[in-house]
Scaffold this motif. Structure first.
Motif, short mmCIF file in Angstrom:
data_model
loop_
_atom_site.label_atom_id
_atom_site.label_comp_id
_atom_site.label_asym_id
_atom_site.label_seq_id
_atom_site.Cartn_x
_atom_site.Cartn_y
_atom_site.Cartn_z
N ARG A 1 0.83 -1.21 0.00
CA ARG A 1 0.00 0.00 0.00
C ARG A 1 0.86 1.26 0.00
O ARG A 1 0.57 2.22 -0.70
N ALA A 2 1.91 1.26 0.79
CA ALA A 2 2.80 2.42 0.86
C ALA A 2 3.50 2.64 -0.47
O ALA A 2 3.65 3.80 -0.92
N ALA A 3 3.91 1.58 -1.10
CA ALA A 3 4.57 1.71 -2.40
C ALA A 3 3.61 2.23 -3.45
O ALA A 3 3.99 2.99 -4.34
N ALA A 4 2.34 1.83 -3.35
CA ALA A 4 1.34 2.30 -4.30
C ALA A 4 1.11 3.79 -4.16
O ALA A 4 0.82 4.48 -5.14
N LYS A 5 1.25 4.30 -2.94
CA LYS A 5 1.04 5.72 -2.70
C LYS A 5 2.28 6.54 -3.00
O LYS A 5 2.23 7.76 -3.05
N LYS B 1 -0.80 6.43 -15.40
CA LYS B 1 -2.20 6.87 -15.47
C LYS B 1 -2.99 6.26 -14.31
O LYS B 1 -2.77 5.10 -13.94
N PRO B 2 -3.93 7.03 -13.74
CA PRO B 2 -4.72 6.52 -12.60
C PRO B 2 -5.49 5.24 -12.91
O PRO B 2 -5.59 4.36 -12.06
N VAL C 1 -3.05 2.37 -12.80
CA VAL C 1 -2.67 2.09 -11.42
C VAL C 1 -3.79 1.31 -10.72
O VAL C 1 -3.53 0.35 -9.99
N ALA C 2 -5.04 1.71 -10.93
CA ALA C 2 -6.17 1.02 -10.31
C ALA C 2 -6.22 -0.44 -10.76
O ALA C 2 -6.45 -1.35 -9.95
N LYS C 3 -5.98 -0.69 -12.04
CA LYS C 3 -6.00 -2.05 -12.57
C LYS C 3 -4.82 -2.86 -12.01
O LYS C 3 -4.96 -4.04 -11.71
N ALA C 4 -3.68 -2.20 -11.85
CA ALA C 4 -2.50 -2.87 -11.28
C ALA C 4 -2.75 -3.24 -9.82
O ALA C 4 -2.38 -4.34 -9.38
N LEU C 5 -3.36 -2.35 -9.07
CA LEU C 5 -3.67 -2.64 -7.66
C LEU C 5 -4.67 -3.79 -7.55
O LEU C 5 -4.59 -4.61 -6.63
N GLU C 6 -5.60 -3.86 -8.47
CA GLU C 6 -6.56 -4.97 -8.50
C GLU C 6 -5.84 -6.28 -8.79
O GLU C 6 -6.12 -7.31 -8.18
N CYS D 1 1.91 -0.99 -19.54
CA CYS D 1 0.74 -1.82 -19.28
C CYS D 1 0.57 -1.98 -17.76
O CYS D 1 1.48 -1.71 -16.99
N TYR D 2 -0.61 -2.42 -17.36
CA TYR D 2 -0.87 -2.54 -15.93
C TYR D 2 -0.04 -3.64 -15.28
O TYR D 2 0.22 -3.59 -14.10
N HIS D 3 0.40 -4.63 -16.06
CA HIS D 3 1.30 -5.65 -15.52
C HIS D 3 2.61 -5.00 -15.06
O HIS D 3 3.12 -5.29 -13.98
N ARG D 4 3.13 -4.14 -15.91
CA ARG D 4 4.39 -3.47 -15.61
C ARG D 4 4.25 -2.52 -14.41
O ARG D 4 5.15 -2.41 -13.58
N VAL D 5 3.11 -1.86 -14.31
CA VAL D 5 2.85 -0.98 -13.18
C VAL D 5 2.79 -1.80 -11.89
O VAL D 5 3.38 -1.40 -10.87
#
Length: 120
Positions: free
Chosen positions: A39-43, A51-52, A55-60, A108-112
């Protein structure tokens, strides 16, 4: 009549390998400390460059345990599952071999997701 007892299943954290005991941690696939690191790394500032929606898809993807670290020579690498679950790709913070990653217009969201986990 013999009765067999099943050996207890030991679930380990996908990030650090520690044994998970809490049901919430087992469901998440990570212990509370590793989950907090993700979570901290995501923030962190790492996410600001993407792109937001990506990032949302990567977090999912991370929350669904669709990305798993693999051992590679001196490279942080991950195996990821596609959106439809039919394909698997190799990815790292630098590149991904999915169709969007090969075009390399945008990350891509995989890379994110790999970038977020590598920063954690």
């Amino acid at each position: 009549m013999e009765t067999t007892t099943a050996a207890p299943t030991i679930t380990r954290c996908t990030s650090c390998g520690r044994t998970l005991r809490a049901a919430k941690s087992i469901a998440a696939g990570r212990g509370p400390r590793c989950q907090a690191k993700v979570r901290a790394a995501a923030k962190a500032a790492v996410v600001a460059e993407f792109k937001p929606a990506t990032v949302a898809k990567a977090l999912e993807l991370i929350a669904d345990n669709g990305i798993v670290p693999i051992r590679a020579r001196r490279v942080i690498a991950f195996r990821v599952v596609s959106s439809d679950g039919a394909n698997r790709y190799l990815t790292a913070p630098q590149a991904c071999n999915c169709a969007a990653g090969l075009k390399a217009k945008h990350a891509c969201y995989h890379r994110v997701a790999a970038t977020i986990l590598a920063a954690a």
